[in-house]
Design a protein around this motif. Structure first.
Motif, mmCIF file in Angstrom:
data_model
loop_
_atom_site.group_PDB
_atom_site.id
_atom_site.type_symbol
_atom_site.label_atom_id
_atom_site.label_comp_id
_atom_site.label_asym_id
_atom_site.label_seq_id
_atom_site.Cartn_x
_atom_site.Cartn_y
_atom_site.Cartn_z
ATOM 1 N N SER A 1 -0.235 0.995 -7.093
ATOM 2 C CA SER A 1 1.007 0.293 -7.536
ATOM 3 C C SER A 1 0.366 -0.939 -8.151
ATOM 4 O O SER A 1 -0.394 -1.765 -7.630
ATOM 5 C CB SER A 1 1.973 -0.085 -6.236
ATOM 6 O OG SER A 1 3.234 -0.580 -6.738
ATOM 7 N N ASN A 2 1.365 -1.269 -9.161
ATOM 8 C CA ASN A 2 0.991 -2.601 -9.681
ATOM 9 C C ASN A 2 2.264 -3.690 -9.192
ATOM 10 O O ASN A 2 2.279 -4.755 -9.701
ATOM 11 C CB ASN A 2 1.069 -2.672 -11.271
ATOM 12 C CG ASN A 2 2.412 -2.213 -11.798
ATOM 13 O OD1 ASN A 2 3.648 -1.549 -11.096
ATOM 14 N ND2 ASN A 2 2.807 -2.286 -13.115
ATOM 15 N N LYS A 3 3.047 -3.161 -8.247
ATOM 16 C CA LYS A 3 4.072 -4.099 -7.626
ATOM 17 C C LYS A 3 3.606 -4.649 -6.130
ATOM 18 O O LYS A 3 3.185 -3.887 -5.425
ATOM 19 C CB LYS A 3 5.406 -3.419 -7.505
ATOM 20 C CG LYS A 3 5.885 -2.934 -8.855
ATOM 21 C CD LYS A 3 6.468 -3.931 -9.540
ATOM 22 C CE LYS A 3 7.407 -3.603 -10.974
ATOM 23 N NZ LYS A 3 7.452 -4.925 -11.769
ATOM 24 N N GLY A 4 4.057 -5.702 -5.717
ATOM 25 C CA GLY A 4 3.657 -6.235 -4.352
ATOM 26 C C GLY A 4 4.862 -5.574 -3.415
ATOM 27 O O GLY A 4 5.840 -5.198 -4.022
ATOM 28 N N PHE A 5 4.670 -5.525 -2.326
ATOM 29 C CA PHE A 5 5.428 -4.851 -1.516
ATOM 30 C C PHE A 5 6.804 -5.774 -1.316
ATOM 31 O O PHE A 5 7.933 -5.051 -1.078
ATOM 32 C CB PHE A 5 5.000 -5.142 0.149
ATOM 33 C CG PHE A 5 3.575 -4.379 0.357
ATOM 34 C CD1 PHE A 5 3.393 -3.108 -0.326
ATOM 35 C CD2 PHE A 5 2.640 -4.988 1.113
ATOM 36 C CE1 PHE A 5 2.267 -2.485 -0.208
ATOM 37 C CE2 PHE A 5 1.501 -4.310 1.212
ATOM 38 C CZ PHE A 5 1.251 -2.919 0.696
ATOM 39 N N ALA A 6 6.939 -7.078 -1.935
ATOM 40 C CA ALA A 6 8.157 -7.801 -1.713
ATOM 41 C C ALA A 6 9.139 -7.244 -2.910
ATOM 42 O O ALA A 6 10.396 -7.352 -2.875
ATOM 43 C CB ALA A 6 7.918 -9.035 -2.223
ATOM 44 N N ASP A 7 8.222 -6.469 -3.885
ATOM 45 C CA ASP A 7 9.325 -5.890 -4.924
ATOM 46 C C ASP A 7 9.669 -4.528 -5.008
ATOM 47 O O ASP A 7 10.500 -3.923 -5.617
ATOM 48 C CB ASP A 7 8.212 -6.207 -6.209
ATOM 49 C CG ASP A 7 8.221 -7.458 -6.871
ATOM 50 O OD1 ASP A 7 8.939 -8.363 -6.382
ATOM 51 O OD2 ASP A 7 6.791 -7.566 -7.029
ATOM 52 N N TRP A 8 9.259 -3.870 -3.924
ATOM 53 C CA TRP A 8 9.708 -2.471 -3.585
ATOM 54 C C TRP A 8 11.015 -2.226 -3.449
ATOM 55 O O TRP A 8 11.588 -1.288 -3.727
ATOM 56 C CB TRP A 8 9.053 -1.670 -2.303
ATOM 57 C CG TRP A 8 7.581 -1.708 -2.804
ATOM 58 C CD1 TRP A 8 6.840 -2.348 -3.573
ATOM 59 C CD2 TRP A 8 6.623 -0.687 -2.098
ATOM 60 N NE1 TRP A 8 5.360 -1.655 -3.572
ATOM 61 C CE2 TRP A 8 5.337 -0.479 -2.749
ATOM 62 C CE3 TRP A 8 6.999 0.326 -1.262
ATOM 63 C CZ2 TRP A 8 4.447 0.187 -2.482
ATOM 64 C CZ3 TRP A 8 5.978 1.426 -0.919
ATOM 65 C CH2 TRP A 8 4.626 1.264 -1.641
ATOM 66 N N GLY A 9 11.804 -3.291 -2.833
ATOM 67 C CA GLY A 9 13.363 -2.966 -2.702
ATOM 68 C C GLY A 9 14.136 -2.925 -3.994
ATOM 69 O O GLY A 9 14.777 -2.060 -4.440
ATOM 70 N N GLU A 10 13.527 -3.514 -5.037
ATOM 71 C CA GLU A 10 14.324 -3.841 -6.476
ATOM 72 C C GLU A 10 13.658 -2.213 -6.950
ATOM 73 O O GLU A 10 14.444 -1.774 -7.622
ATOM 74 C CB GLU A 10 13.561 -4.953 -7.255
ATOM 75 C CG GLU A 10 14.057 -4.887 -8.581
ATOM 76 C CD GLU A 10 13.705 -6.189 -9.345
ATOM 77 O OE1 GLU A 10 13.993 -6.132 -10.415
ATOM 78 O OE2 GLU A 10 13.029 -7.072 -8.735
ATOM 79 N N VAL A 11 12.359 -2.092 -6.749
ATOM 80 C CA VAL A 11 11.932 -0.862 -7.386
ATOM 81 C C VAL A 11 12.632 0.385 -7.055
ATOM 82 O O VAL A 11 13.192 1.249 -7.714
ATOM 83 C CB VAL A 11 10.659 -0.493 -7.125
ATOM 84 C CG1 VAL A 11 9.916 0.779 -7.843
ATOM 85 C CG2 VAL A 11 9.825 -1.689 -7.989
#
Length: 266
Positions: free
Chosen positions: A200-210
């Motif tokens: 993933s190119n997203k940090g864990f903090a961004d998973w809610g938005e994803v």
């Protein structure tokens, strides 16, 4: 020759096609070497076992649907010094898969996340394990459609079956809640039963938005990270490096930042 032909037919009837096809050549070799009956039989059975192993590896490789073939040994650790070579070597033993643990590879595009994931997958295939590679977008759409058609349980069994499931490019596109809930079902089905390698190119903090739902994202992360190894790769893109070498990329740009945006030299 009639005896040889009869032996060939009986080998085929016993389900030993490789031994049957090489019977005459191995008989000639045994005669030249003056092998005993036992040594000749051992040689013929060894050929059958080796051929079956190769056929099995080829079948597992085809079923894995890897996007390309690259090994861990081909990874350029010198170009990506942020990658823990010791940890990658340890992961290459597949002890994580034996324990049902997961591997999460984070970082901007082009830094080698997929290469490492594929390399681990190829190692597993060589060691006799089942592997399945799928892009996250394809996976989420498949699960979303299956849920809409009341076939989710069937698809979950399909993705839960391999010993190692590789989910690539998570977070490139946002997903709706239906897909997010389906993904949770898959991660829960594999929890402590089968390993997941996720890039993933997203940090864990961004998973809610994803995922469009922070609660579902938290539940997924809870299971993924409970038994896991996380590699956060910080470096330049391999693809942009090649463009720079060819002079096709502006020298003022030095790479890709952690958020996936171009970073300019100051």
């Amino acid at each position: 020759m009639m005896v040889v032909e009869r032996c060939r037919e009986e080998l085929e009837a016993l389900g030993l096609p490789h031994a049957a096809s090489l019977l005459e050549s191995r008989l000639d070799a045994a005669a030249k070497k003056e092998l005993s009956y036992a040594d000749f039989l051992a040689d013929l059975l060894r050929i059958e076992v080796m051929a079956r192993d190769e056929d099995s590896r080829a079948k597992r490789l085809k079923q894995a649907r890897l996007p390309f073939l690259r090994t861990l040994d081909q990874f350029d650790f010198a170009f990506q010094p942020s990658v823990d070579k010791r940890l990658v070597k340890e992961l290459g033993t597949l002890s994580f898969a034996a324990d049902g643990q997961n591997v999460i590879l984070l970082g901007p595009p082009g830094v080698g996340k997929t290469h490492l994931a594929v390399g681990l997958g190829m190692t597993a295939i060589q060691q006799g394990e089942s592997v399945l590679f799928v892009r996250a977008g394809q996976l989420m759409e498949d699960l979303r459609k299956a849920q809409a058609l009341n076939r989710l349980e069937y698809r979950l069994r399909y993705y839960a079956k391999p010993k190692l499931l590789v989910i690539d490019e998570f977070g490139v596109w946002p997903y709706d809640r239906l897909a997010a809930n389906a993904l949770f079902g898959l991660i829960a089905a594999r929890y402590e039963r089968g390993s997941v390698i996720l890039t993933s190119n997203k940090g864990f903090a961004d998973w809610g938005e994803v995922l469009g739902d922070p609660v579902v994202a938290s539940a997924i992360l809870d299971r993924l990270l409970h038994h896991s190894h996380v590699l956060n790769i910080k470096g330049e893109s391999y693809r942009l490096r090649e463009k720079k070498k060819s002079g096709l990329f502006p020298s003022a740009l030095v790479g890709i930042g952690e958020t996936g945006q171009e970073v300019k030299r100051r």
